[in-house]
Design a protein around this motif. Structure first.
Motif, PDB file in Angstrom:
ATOM      1  N   PHE A 164       0.782  -1.234   0.000  1.00  0.00           N
ATOM      2  CA  PHE A 164       0.000   0.000   0.000  1.00  0.00           C
ATOM      3  C   PHE A 164       0.815   1.286   0.000  1.00  0.00           C
ATOM      4  O   PHE A 164       0.263   2.350  -0.072  1.00  0.00           O
ATOM      5  N   ALA A 165       2.131   1.195   0.116  1.00  0.00           N
ATOM      6  CA  ALA A 165       2.941   2.424   0.077  1.00  0.00           C
ATOM      7  C   ALA A 165       2.455   3.459   1.069  1.00  0.00           C
ATOM      8  O   ALA A 165       2.359   4.645   0.775  1.00  0.00           O
ATOM      9  N   LEU A 166       2.082   3.009   2.226  1.00  0.00           N
ATOM     10  CA  LEU A 166       1.690   3.910   3.306  1.00  0.00           C
ATOM     11  C   LEU A 166       2.571   3.612   4.511  1.00  0.00           C
ATOM     12  O   LEU A 166       3.135   2.527   4.622  1.00  0.00           O
ATOM     13  N   SER A 167       2.683   4.594   5.415  1.00  0.00           N
ATOM     14  CA  SER A 167       3.490   4.381   6.608  1.00  0.00           C
ATOM     15  C   SER A 167       2.900   3.271   7.479  1.00  0.00           C
ATOM     16  O   SER A 167       1.697   3.015   7.435  1.00  0.00           O
ATOM     17  N   GLN A 168       3.775   2.656   8.262  1.00  0.00           N
ATOM     18  CA  GLN A 168       3.302   1.600   9.171  1.00  0.00           C
ATOM     19  C   GLN A 168       2.258   2.158  10.132  1.00  0.00           C
ATOM     20  O   GLN A 168       1.299   1.477  10.488  1.00  0.00           O
ATOM     21  N   GLN A 169       2.437   3.404  10.536  1.00  0.00           N
ATOM     22  CA  GLN A 169       1.489   4.004  11.470  1.00  0.00           C
ATOM     23  C   GLN A 169       0.086   4.103  10.873  1.00  0.00           C
ATOM     24  O   GLN A 169      -0.910   3.816  11.537  1.00  0.00           O
ATOM     25  N   MET A 170       0.036   4.535   9.605  1.00  0.00           N
ATOM     26  CA  MET A 170      -1.264   4.664   8.959  1.00  0.00           C
ATOM     27  C   MET A 170      -1.921   3.305   8.774  1.00  0.00           C
ATOM     28  O   MET A 170      -3.134   3.157   8.973  1.00  0.00           O
ATOM     29  N   ILE A 171      -1.111   2.312   8.387  1.00  0.00           N
ATOM     30  CA  ILE A 171      -1.675   0.973   8.225  1.00  0.00           C
ATOM     31  C   ILE A 171      -2.280   0.492   9.539  1.00  0.00           C
ATOM     32  O   ILE A 171      -3.410  -0.012   9.574  1.00  0.00           O
TER      33      ILE A 171
END
Lengths: 117, 117
Positions: B39-46
């Motif tokens: 998803f190319a998102l930060s671990q925090q956002m996931i």
DNA sequence: ATAATCTACTACCATATGGTTGTGGATAGG
DNA sequence: CCTATCCACAACCATATGGTAGTAGATTAT
């Protein structure tokens, strides 16, 4: 065109007032005023909620004199159904697996009385 | 218990990332890290997105060593399907009416050539 | 023990949403 | 015409949500 209507659709459905509006409109069109009465909310908020339903193309508004008549779009609800049903295979498989487990447990129990003391 | 889980459920479904996560998880459990990569998102956002899915009880998280394994709850998706299908009668009726209209238009057209000349 | 990995927690920001209040425009009815 | 009704528009507020950055805890590997 069919792009991310799911975003606005699910957002529209996330509020209980709007789901109640859909329930109401599924029994026939209604004016903004008609939608205001059952919900004990201000006319402004009702209009705002309707706006979300319109944005998601769940509802269509039509001017009739000084009234705005709201009509439900059946296709919109069907879209939600279609999305969920696309995972039907998944949950049916899961329930099948659950059946297997339950049956195994029943068998184990049947030949397992001595252990439960 | 079954109260307003629909609120959190539809909220959870209103984001494309979370719907993609569901798609991913419908093919088997995955760790938070496993969900981060595609998803190319930060671990925090996931983690935050997963939290919404957990809140809606669409996903269950289980600790396994230093990993958190996410598993999809089939019943949750079925809940959405059930909600939409409760309006099935409505949209089917609408489509039937549409059929009637379309057929009437075809008939009218067939015996109506002179008017269009 | 030390380092790398996986995850959670916190603070912070911008925007969206639920809600109120006030108001103005258009239409219907006296 | 005058008034009531139906509706939209704008300003405003509190909270929720999408997203970033920094960091600390716990587990695994060396």
């Amino acid at each position: 065109m069919v792009v991310d209507r799911l975003d606005t659709t699910f957002t529209a459905l996330s509020d209980p007032t709007r789901r109640a509006m859909i329930e109401r409109l599924s029994r026939g069109p209604a004016s903004v005023h008609g939608l205001t009465e059952p919900f004990a909310l201000s006319q402004q908020m009702i209009s705002k909620h309707i706006a979300y339903l319109v944005r998601a193309r769940i509802v269509i508004k039509t001017k009739r004199g000084r009234e705005s008549v709201c009509t439900l779009r059946p296709e919109a609800i069907k879209t939600v159904s279609d999305w969920a049903i696309s995972y039907r295979r998944f949950w049916e498989e899961s329930f099948d697996k659950l059946d297997v487990v339950v049956n195994q447990m029943k068998k184990a129990e049947a030949g397992d009385d001595k252990k439960h003391g």
